[in-house]
Motif scaffolding. Structure first.
Motif, PDB file in Angstrom:
ATOM      1  N   ALA A  85       0.746  -1.154   0.014  1.00 50.69           N
ATOM      2  CA  ALA A  85      -0.048   0.050   0.012  1.00 50.69           C
ATOM      3  C   ALA A  85       0.805   1.339   0.021  1.00 50.69           C
ATOM      4  N   ASP A  86       0.373   2.182  -0.380  1.00 48.38           N
ATOM      5  CA  ASP A  86       0.931   3.642  -0.185  1.00 48.38           C
ATOM      6  C   ASP A  86       1.251   3.991   1.150  1.00 48.38           C
ATOM      7  N   GLU A  87       2.686   4.549   1.442  1.00 49.76           N
ATOM      8  CA  GLU A  87       3.147   4.660   2.779  1.00 49.76           C
ATOM      9  C   GLU A  87       2.214   5.954   3.461  1.00 49.76           C
ATOM     10  N   GLU A  90      -2.139   4.323   3.770  1.00 48.82           N
ATOM     11  CA  GLU A  90      -2.248   3.071   3.913  1.00 48.82           C
ATOM     12  C   GLU A  90      -2.961   2.559   4.947  1.00 48.82           C
ATOM     13  N   ASN A  92      -4.935  -0.021   7.580  1.00 48.30           N
ATOM     14  CA  ASN A  92      -4.173  -0.513   8.734  1.00 48.30           C
ATOM     15  C   ASN A  92      -4.838  -1.941   9.340  1.00 48.30           C
ATOM     16  N   ARG A 119       3.429  -1.739   7.562  1.00 49.50           N
ATOM     17  CA  ARG A 119       4.176  -1.113   6.163  1.00 49.50           C
ATOM     18  C   ARG A 119       5.110  -2.296   5.617  1.00 49.50           C
ATOM     19  N   GLY A 146      -8.679   2.387   6.798  1.00 48.79           N
ATOM     20  CA  GLY A 146      -7.724   3.043   7.186  1.00 48.79           C
ATOM     21  C   GLY A 146      -8.112   4.121   8.237  1.00 48.79           C
ATOM     22  N   ILE A 151      -7.551   5.631   1.227  1.00 47.05           N
ATOM     23  CA  ILE A 151      -6.559   4.547   1.317  1.00 47.05           C
ATOM     24  C   ILE A 151      -6.180   4.163  -0.093  1.00 47.05           C
ATOM     25  N   ILE A 153      -4.118   1.380  -2.536  1.00 41.66           N
ATOM     26  CA  ILE A 153      -3.396  -0.059  -2.443  1.00 41.66           C
ATOM     27  C   ILE A 153      -2.823  -0.196  -3.965  1.00 41.66           C
TER      28      ILE A 153
END
Length: 197
Positions: A85-87, A90, A92, A119, A146, A151, A153
């Motif tokens: 996922a994108d930092e 993201e 959770n 992460r 998230g 979010i 992905i």
């Protein structure tokens, strides 16, 4: 170390495409609810070697949640999932649901399993599922949530074993509840003479 029953390789993510279910997903029928751009949800199911491609991704629209409905082309024994996922955007948490086609957000209660995500920008960590619970899977739903407003992905990897589904045609049987005389025509000239006493 555990080994893949299909190819004999290690089942860790660094073993490459071992046990990947990418080509066993019915991509044309994948649904993603709350995607910002229609049709982008299916693009996160990629070949292992394309997992780091950041040009294809799905982003949530209104809230920080996405719901995937993933049909398979046969029966699957799911072993693990991988998420990149994108930092900054993201998710959770991911919740897994077995064999509940066409799920909606109203149905995302009582998951079969749930993971807190961490992460993993290279897709090297696997989340092992309860294989006893996730055997005979023909449809998988994944609900991501998230903490922020959206979010994003890039990759979802599914690992496990696949077997073709056995589809039997309908067998039509006709049973005779009462004999019909027209079905049992007898030529009395060919019968031997019988005398009734």
């Amino acid at each position: 170390m555990d080994r893949c029953h299909n190819c004999g390789e290690h089942t860790e993510a660094d073993s490459g495409p071992c046990c990947t279910l990418y080509d066993k997903i019915d991509i044309a029928r994948v649904q993603c609810l709350n995607e910002c751009t229609e049709g982008t949800g299916a693009t996160v199911f990629k070949k292992w070697e394309d997992r780091l491609d950041r040009t294809k991704f799905v982003e949530s629209d209104i809230d920080a949640e996405l719901l995937f409905n993933i049909p398979f082309t046969g029966n699957v024994k799911l072993k693990s999932i991988i998420v990149i996922a994108d930092e900054e955007l993201e998710p959770n948490v991911v919740r897994l649901y077995k064999n509940r086609p066409n799920m909606m957000f109203d149905n995302v209660i009582s998951p079969d399993q749930e993971f807190r995500l961490h992460r993993d920008p290279h897709g090297l960590d696997e989340y092992p599922v309860k294989t006893v619970k996730f055997s005979s899977v023909n449809h998988l739903s994944l609900h991501f949530t998230g903490m922020g407003e959206q979010i994003r992905i890039y990759y979802i990897g599914l690992r496990g074993e696949w077997t073709p589904s056995h589809k039997h045609g309908v067998t039509i049987c006709t049973y005779e509840a009462r004999p019909l005389i027209t079905d049992h025509i007898v030529d009395f000239n060919t019968l031997p003479n019988m005398h009734i006493k």
